[in-house]
Design an enzyme around this catalytic site. Sequence first.
Site, PDB file in Angstrom:
ATOM      1  N   GLU A   8       0.791  -1.249   0.000  1.00 27.36           N
ATOM      2  CA  GLU A   8       0.000   0.000   0.000  1.00 27.36           C
ATOM      3  C   GLU A   8       0.814   1.285   0.000  1.00 27.36           C
ATOM      4  OE1 GLU A   8      -3.199  -0.142   2.883  1.00 27.36           O
ATOM      5  OE2 GLU A   8      -4.240  -1.690   1.749  1.00 27.36           O
TER       6      GLU A   8
HETATM    7  C1  BMA Z   1      -4.602  -3.022   4.709  1.00 24.44           C
HETATM    8  C2  BMA Z   1      -3.403  -3.768   5.168  1.00 24.44           C
HETATM    9  C3  BMA Z   1      -3.005  -3.416   6.539  1.00 24.44           C
HETATM   10  C4  BMA Z   1      -4.178  -3.129   7.410  1.00 24.44           C
HETATM   11  C5  BMA Z   1      -5.443  -3.630   6.822  1.00 24.44           C
HETATM   12  C6  BMA Z   1      -6.644  -3.310   7.632  1.00 24.44           C
HETATM   13  O1  BMA Z   1      -4.361  -1.730   4.457  1.00 24.44           O
HETATM   14  O2  BMA Z   1      -2.389  -3.665   4.245  1.00 24.44           O
HETATM   15  O3  BMA Z   1      -2.102  -2.364   6.540  1.00 24.44           O
HETATM   16  O4  BMA Z   1      -3.967  -3.678   8.638  1.00 24.44           O
HETATM   17  O5  BMA Z   1      -5.641  -3.128   5.561  1.00 24.44           O
HETATM   18  O6  BMA Z   1      -6.849  -1.945   7.739  1.00 24.44           O
END
Ligand code: BMA
Length: 835
Positions: free
Chosen positions: A449
């Site tokens: 991300e």
């Molecule tokens: C995504 C993941 C984590 C996070 C999850 C829940 O963004 O990559 O970084 O824990 O969602 O929010």
Amino acid sequence: MKQHILSTNWQFKERDPAHSLSEDFALTEDWLPANVPGTVHQALLTAGRIPDPFIGLNENEVQWIGERDWLYRCQFDRPSDIDAADTVALCFDGLDTFATVWLNGQELLVSDNMFVPQRIEVGTLLRAGANELQIRFESALEQGKARERAHGALQVWNGDASRVYVRKAQYHYGWDWGPVLLTAGPWRAVRLEAYSARIRELHCPVVIAPDLQSATLPVSIAIEQSAHTPTTNVIMHLAIYNPAGELVDAIRLSIADAPTMAQTVHHTFTVTSPELWWPRGYGEQPLYRLVATLSQEAAESDPDVLDRHALRLGLRQLQLRQAPLDNAPGTTFLFEINHTPIFCGGANWIPADSFLPRITPEQYRAWVKLAADANMTMLRVWGGGIYEEDVFYDACDELGLLVWQDFMFGCGIYPAYPDFQVSVRAEAEAAVRRLRHHPCLVLWAGNNEDYSIAHSLRVYDADFTGDFTTTAFPARALYEQLLPEICAALDPTHPYWPGSPYGGADPNDSTSGDRHTWDVWHGRMAPYQDYPKFGGRFVSEFGMQALPVRATIETFAATAERYAESRTLEHHNKATDGPRRLAVYLNDTLRAPTDLDDMIYGSQLVQAEAVGAAIRGWRRRFGGPGRYAVAGALVWQLNDCWPVTSWAVVDYLLHPKPAYYVIMRELASLVVGLAKAESGATVWAVSSLGVRMEAELWLNVWTLEGELVTSAQRPVTLPPHQATELGDFQVDFQANGDVPLVVSARLLVGDIVVCRAVLWPEPFKYLTLPDPEIELGQEQEILQLRAKRPAKGVWISGGEGVTWSDNMVDLLPDDEQIIVARGLGERPVHLRWLH
Ligand code: BMA
């Protein structure tokens, strides 16, 4: 090679700034015993100096640990089997994180990257008799803050923003499912190696012929000889064994006599008619074994073995196919193994504990087995954790789970200044060299991300081609240059992908690359029933929170705190707005839960429904050649690092939540699906089997009172490796006014029901469900479940240590379900369902 693990005689203490460093190390008081590998938190816990941070609100009480520096020391004798002529190296497989090491008072090494194994030749520094090793770990928080002051603050989601400057597992800084526990310590083994000659590296990038009829094994072995005593008459024996342990081929290679201190020798084996390695559900996981033995020939005796390395190899073809689609825009993101298209259903993997060294090999194996038992075919090792332990990948090789491996960057704008890049290079090279031979590995991905946060900050321009380090998104120099270069050089047999998600001008584009579907839960908080609308070519994240099971809650919440809104339970939900968002989904779906057990069941039912809706809807779009519009669905997240309410489908203590069983059913080799359509219901089925299947489709419509309204039966044909639309089934939902109807579909092969689907009227909160009159038959560990009326979400519990062949099932009249409860023994079971 002789190896000694330095695991005993370690002590640690908090650094006391009132003393000089050398005085502090020399103090006789204040030192406590330390486990190595280990962390300061574990050692403080063992010494009884801190409360367990996983219990209650104790996390708050131990924050000081991360703000201090810590000292470790170890006295050891020079092992008697080390010869004077040997080269001796001290190896630190992992130092977390800002570490300075001294041997007998001489500085040996300074390290600032937890992911870089260090190996230092100690030469004459190692004395005969007693030696002392000292390590100082400086506070990662303070060091990171200093770097942040020097280079400028950068944006993150989750944790203190200084973390992007620190090459330490990012979840240690706290995440939306994890506590802030900034630990330190020698988290992997400390070893002494001594040798006259050693194998530095054994590498074998297997290539399979396009017709899968032969495999080429180009082996290269890097050898190092002691500078002090050049060894002569050295030979390398290479052997390849088949999965049954029989020798396939072997060769003896002579090694040029020193003075060459380092050299690499090569040999290529060919294996004809290889036993192919498959992901689970598609075939077996045969593992070949390559053994390299370095020895010295002696005139009159057997050769002396100097060193030996082995690799387990799986022979399989791999391709990540990005091809145009016939029926949809963009391109596929489709993994093929042995030319077979794989729907990658599975989960995201996070570190299984806040304190990594305490995860045992048995626990790793149990986790991977849980994933395999749920019919998962892929785990994604998420970028905010670690490059996992070898045993994790070994278990995936053995059980046929594909691994998507992120590099360790997550949810942040990372720097890319020259020293940082040097450190990342060392880390990435070490990770790639260690993991590249595993057949489970199918992808390297640059980060988690980081493109998403850059896009949200409007600093990602997909078309920009200049010097990334001068932009507000400098780490593209890592993800688009440094890391792919390293992968291409060291591991050309695996694809590389810049990020997760990545593809398109918006990295979360639904028509190319992978996508994180957070339209449900985060973002617009869309209803989970809409998951099918938010697909992508490969959905590498999506999820819904639920409470852990009650036994797990009881380990951290005092009796008086065992209610859903308690301070303790809310502390054990780390998501921004976690409890509030959970309340919205609960309120949209169910009548308000009144006590903790209802809250556990309710949140878990919602999670199960949500995850089921997503996988069912997306796998339906795995539509065959030219139409593989969605080729993966990885739930966020498989596991937890502490006891918490999170998106995990299995809680910290390895208790599956109900969603786990829904995943198991939705990822089975044959599934049937139902969705509402204008004329009633539309039906489809998915097969991941390699042969065309003939089956019988049975459809029924029931009232909640258990009266059969209509039924139909017809033969269906399911082509291999794809979803097949089976047409509409006329149901007049309005025929009886407001009487709610339940539609059920079953696929039978012969007399056996191989899969089921049930379409319920929603939301459940509007339904007044009469007693389904469930009948339970129990013969030892075999349960028979029958119901007079439709029953939703039947959850069976029987205490600790039971493995259920299925659970959280819907029951309908005339459809007995058999469930095997391994480990139940004579214990009675308890049932609950939605009413
Ligand atoms: C995504 C993941 C984590 C996070 C999850 C829940 O963004 O990559 O970084 O824990 O969602 O929010």
